[in-house]
Motif scaffolding. Structure first.
Motif, mmCIF file in Angstrom:
data_model
loop_
_atom_site.group_PDB
_atom_site.id
_atom_site.type_symbol
_atom_site.label_atom_id
_atom_site.label_comp_id
_atom_site.label_asym_id
_atom_site.label_seq_id
_atom_site.Cartn_x
_atom_site.Cartn_y
_atom_site.Cartn_z
ATOM 1 N N PHE A 159 0.832 -1.211 0.000
ATOM 2 C CA PHE A 159 0.000 0.000 0.000
ATOM 3 C C PHE A 159 0.865 1.261 0.000
ATOM 4 O O PHE A 159 0.548 2.247 -0.665
ATOM 5 N N LYS A 160 1.944 1.239 0.750
ATOM 6 C CA LYS A 160 2.857 2.393 0.765
ATOM 7 C C LYS A 160 3.423 2.660 -0.622
ATOM 8 O O LYS A 160 3.538 3.817 -1.052
ATOM 9 N N ALA A 161 3.752 1.575 -1.332
ATOM 10 C CA ALA A 161 4.370 1.715 -2.656
ATOM 11 C C ALA A 161 3.439 2.398 -3.660
ATOM 12 O O ALA A 161 3.900 3.083 -4.574
ATOM 13 N N ILE A 162 2.107 2.200 -3.488
ATOM 14 C CA ILE A 162 1.166 2.856 -4.416
ATOM 15 C C ILE A 162 0.638 4.172 -3.848
ATOM 16 O O ILE A 162 -0.263 4.789 -4.416
ATOM 17 N N GLY A 163 1.183 4.595 -2.701
ATOM 18 C CA GLY A 163 0.815 5.892 -2.138
ATOM 19 C C GLY A 163 -0.430 5.890 -1.278
ATOM 20 O O GLY A 163 -0.900 6.959 -0.861
ATOM 21 N N ASN A 164 -0.983 4.722 -0.981
ATOM 22 C CA ASN A 164 -2.174 4.643 -0.128
ATOM 23 C C ASN A 164 -1.713 4.511 1.324
ATOM 24 O O ASN A 164 -1.703 3.429 1.908
ATOM 25 N N LEU A 165 -1.344 5.670 1.916
ATOM 26 C CA LEU A 165 -0.745 5.647 3.240
ATOM 27 C C LEU A 165 -1.744 5.270 4.331
ATOM 28 O O LEU A 165 -1.377 4.663 5.331
ATOM 29 N N ASP A 166 -3.012 5.636 4.140
ATOM 30 C CA ASP A 166 -4.018 5.310 5.154
ATOM 31 C C ASP A 166 -4.191 3.795 5.280
ATOM 32 O O ASP A 166 -4.251 3.258 6.395
ATOM 33 N N GLU A 167 -4.302 3.093 4.138
ATOM 34 C CA GLU A 167 -4.434 1.634 4.181
ATOM 35 C C GLU A 167 -3.158 0.975 4.702
ATOM 36 O O GLU A 167 -3.212 -0.035 5.409
ATOM 37 N N ALA A 168 -2.010 1.565 4.344
ATOM 38 C CA ALA A 168 -0.738 1.037 4.840
ATOM 39 C C ALA A 168 -0.672 1.141 6.356
ATOM 40 O O ALA A 168 -0.282 0.185 7.050
ATOM 41 N N LEU A 169 -1.077 2.300 6.890
ATOM 42 C CA LEU A 169 -1.078 2.475 8.344
ATOM 43 C C LEU A 169 -2.079 1.544 9.024
ATOM 44 O O LEU A 169 -1.825 1.012 10.101
ATOM 45 N N LYS A 170 -3.210 1.325 8.376
ATOM 46 C CA LYS A 170 -4.222 0.422 8.921
ATOM 47 C C LYS A 170 -3.663 -0.996 9.047
ATOM 48 O O LYS A 170 -3.862 -1.672 10.077
ATOM 49 N N SER A 171 -2.947 -1.465 8.013
ATOM 50 C CA SER A 171 -2.360 -2.810 8.058
ATOM 51 C C SER A 171 -1.291 -2.911 9.142
ATOM 52 O O SER A 171 -1.212 -3.907 9.869
ATOM 53 N N CYS A 172 -0.471 -1.855 9.261
ATOM 54 C CA CYS A 172 0.556 -1.838 10.306
ATOM 55 C C CYS A 172 -0.078 -1.895 11.689
ATOM 56 O O CYS A 172 0.387 -2.613 12.582
#
Length: 501
Positions: free
Chosen positions: A411-424
């Motif tokens: 998700f971070k790689a495609i710029g979707n930081l909110d979803e990336a943070l949610k997964s973390c």
């Protein structure tokens, strides 16, 4: 009144007779039976079912059976090929025999060995397996120290170890087992005990240097000790004795991967697959299925390390066609898509892994449990099996941890930081709050998200400039933007710290 052991034993003869070894005529001759020239049976005052002591490079013992009339007067003894290994003798060599003095074994310590050798940690205190072994040995099965015995255990439950070395025997003589005999497995859970195993296997090779299973076990010990050169030598000895031994090929592949000799690893894994003895579609034995799956997975890892990503992807897909609930394989496939920068495929793959719950995920333990419930409903699972189930749960959580972590990276790689943070956040809150990689990634994501907004400022000369806003109030941060460097004072106040470049 409690039962007592019988003190009956056959009386020994003092003199040995020398007989010539020949192959048994019947292929189904029990391994611990010896057929003897009838004339020699009379000389030794033996009868059918007596136990004889046999002396070659080492002492062992067998059960007497009279050979046919054609053998009369030839001075020969017919012995099974596996049983000959216990005395270190071959066909057309001589062996000394006499009537044995047989004693009741008080304690027998067994060391499993060979390609199906199971971890002692999973066998310790396993009363079911010990009872199976004892039941087979109670049938007047004579044993001596350093004997190799071959016993079929319960393959339904996945326990297919059938090679054992008699590591210790009390008393140290020709013995038989009864229901009072204490049978235990040699504990090799401590590192020092590998040295004991090593010494026992080296001793066994003195009697029979052509035993592939002993070489295999030696190779396993060397590999555990990270002595890869000695391990490679031992596994090559196995292959020289048995070129179709898939286990030796597979472990050689693991060693070559450790040495980063990927071409050799690839060749070894391909040979292992070529000689794998059980059809994946037909085997009912869960642990055999698991070994086959691990073998294909290691082949995929090797392609990945070689940079052959397309071949690695196809290899992992082949596993998932057979085992779609293999959570760790979905993870490995997703990681390759990440390496190839195919981020949407990676996200889809990690989500597939996360859909698999702990009851669905493939494991030998889960298959054993289901088979036991269906076919042996009254069987109580041993404490060690329950421990295996706990280990399975731990592996499941580790797989979940990596699914969420790598999903966040995608998700971070495609710029979707909110979803990336949610997964973390899910990884840290629900799986492992101390997972360092996820903690580091979460920090990076917070910084990146908080720097996403720009604002306009003005320097002391009235020149306007853009800079990143920092949302945090408890930390001081230096940011560089558009040729200017600004320092946040911990709030939303930013100060110019440089001149234009």
């Amino acid at each position: 009144m409690s039962e007592k052991r019988s003190n009956d034993s056959q009386n020994p003869t003092s003199d040995f007779l020398s007989l010539l070894i020949k192959e048994p005529k019947k292929k189904n001759l029990r391994r611990n039976f010896v057929t003897i020239d009838p004339e020699q049976i009379d000389i030794l005052d033996l009868k059918k079912g007596d136990i004889v002591e046999l002396l070659g490079k080492k002492k062992t013992a067998g059960i007497v059976k009279a050979s046919g009339r054609k053998d009369r007067g030839l001075g020969i003894i017919r012995i099974h090929s596996k049983f000959r290994k216990n005395m270190g003798r071959e066909v057309d060599e001589t062996v000394e025999i006499r009537k044995a003095e047989v004693k009741l074994a008080k304690k027998v310590v067994l060391l499993p060995y060979g390609q199906n050798r199971m971890s002692i940690n999973n066998m310790e205190n396993n009363e079911e397996i010990i009872e199976i072994i004892k039941h087979q040995l109670e049938d007047n099965y004579p044993i001596t120290i350093f004997d190799k015995i071959y016993i079929s255990t319960n393959v339904l439950l996945g326990f297919i170890v059938d090679n054992y070395l008699v590591a210790s025997l009390i008393p140290d003589d020709v013995c038989i087992v009864d229901k009072y005999t204490d049978i235990i497995f040699m504990d090799d859970s401590a590192e020092d005990d590998y040295i004991k195993d090593y010494n026992l296997f080296k001793k066994a090779l003195e009697f029979d240097s052509h035993d592939k299973n002993i070489w295999l076990s030696l190779g396993n010990i060397y590999r555990l000790q990270k002595n890869y050169e000695k391990a490679e030598e031992a596994y090559n000895n196995v292959i020289e004795l048995d070129p179709k031994n898939y286990w030796a090929w597979m472990t050689l592949g693991l060693i070559y991967n450790q040495k980063e000799s990927y071409d050799q690893a690839l060749n070894a894994f391909q040979n292992a697959l070529k000689h794998y003895p059980v059809s994946l579609e037909k085997t009912p034995i869960p642990l055999m299925v698991g070994k086959h799956r691990s073998l294909i997975r290691n082949l995929g890892f090797t392609y990945k390390r070689m940079g052959e990503f397309d071949k690695a992807i196809q290899t992992f897909k082949n596993i998932l066609d057979k085992y779609p609930k293999s959570k760790n394989i979905w993870n490995e496939l997703g990681k390759i898509y990440l390496r190839k920068r195919e981020y949407n495929k990676a996200i889809k793959t990690f989500k597939m892994a996360l859909r698999i719950n702990s009851n669905e995920v493939y494991s030998p333990e889960s298959h054993i449990s289901e088979l036991t419930k269906i076919l042996l409903p009254n069987t109580k699972l041993s404490p060690k099996f329950l421990l295996m189930k706990k280990r399975h749960q731990k592996r499941f959580l580790q797989d979940n941890q990596y699914s969420l972590y790598y999903l966040a990276k995608a998700f971070k790689a495609i710029g979707n930081l909110d979803e990336a943070l949610k997964s973390c956040k899910e990884c840290l809150e629900f799986v492992n709050p101390n997972f360092e990689k996820a903690l580091k990634l979460q920090s990076e994501l917070l910084v990146n998200r908080n720097h996403k907004t720009t604002s306009t400022g003005e320097n002391e000369n009235g020149v306007k400039y853009d800079f990143f806003l920092h949302a945090g109030v408890d930390e001081t941060l230096t940011a560089e933007y558009g040729g200017w460097v600004f320092i946040c004072d911990g709030g939303n106040h930013w100060h110019n710290a440089s001149h234009a470049k």
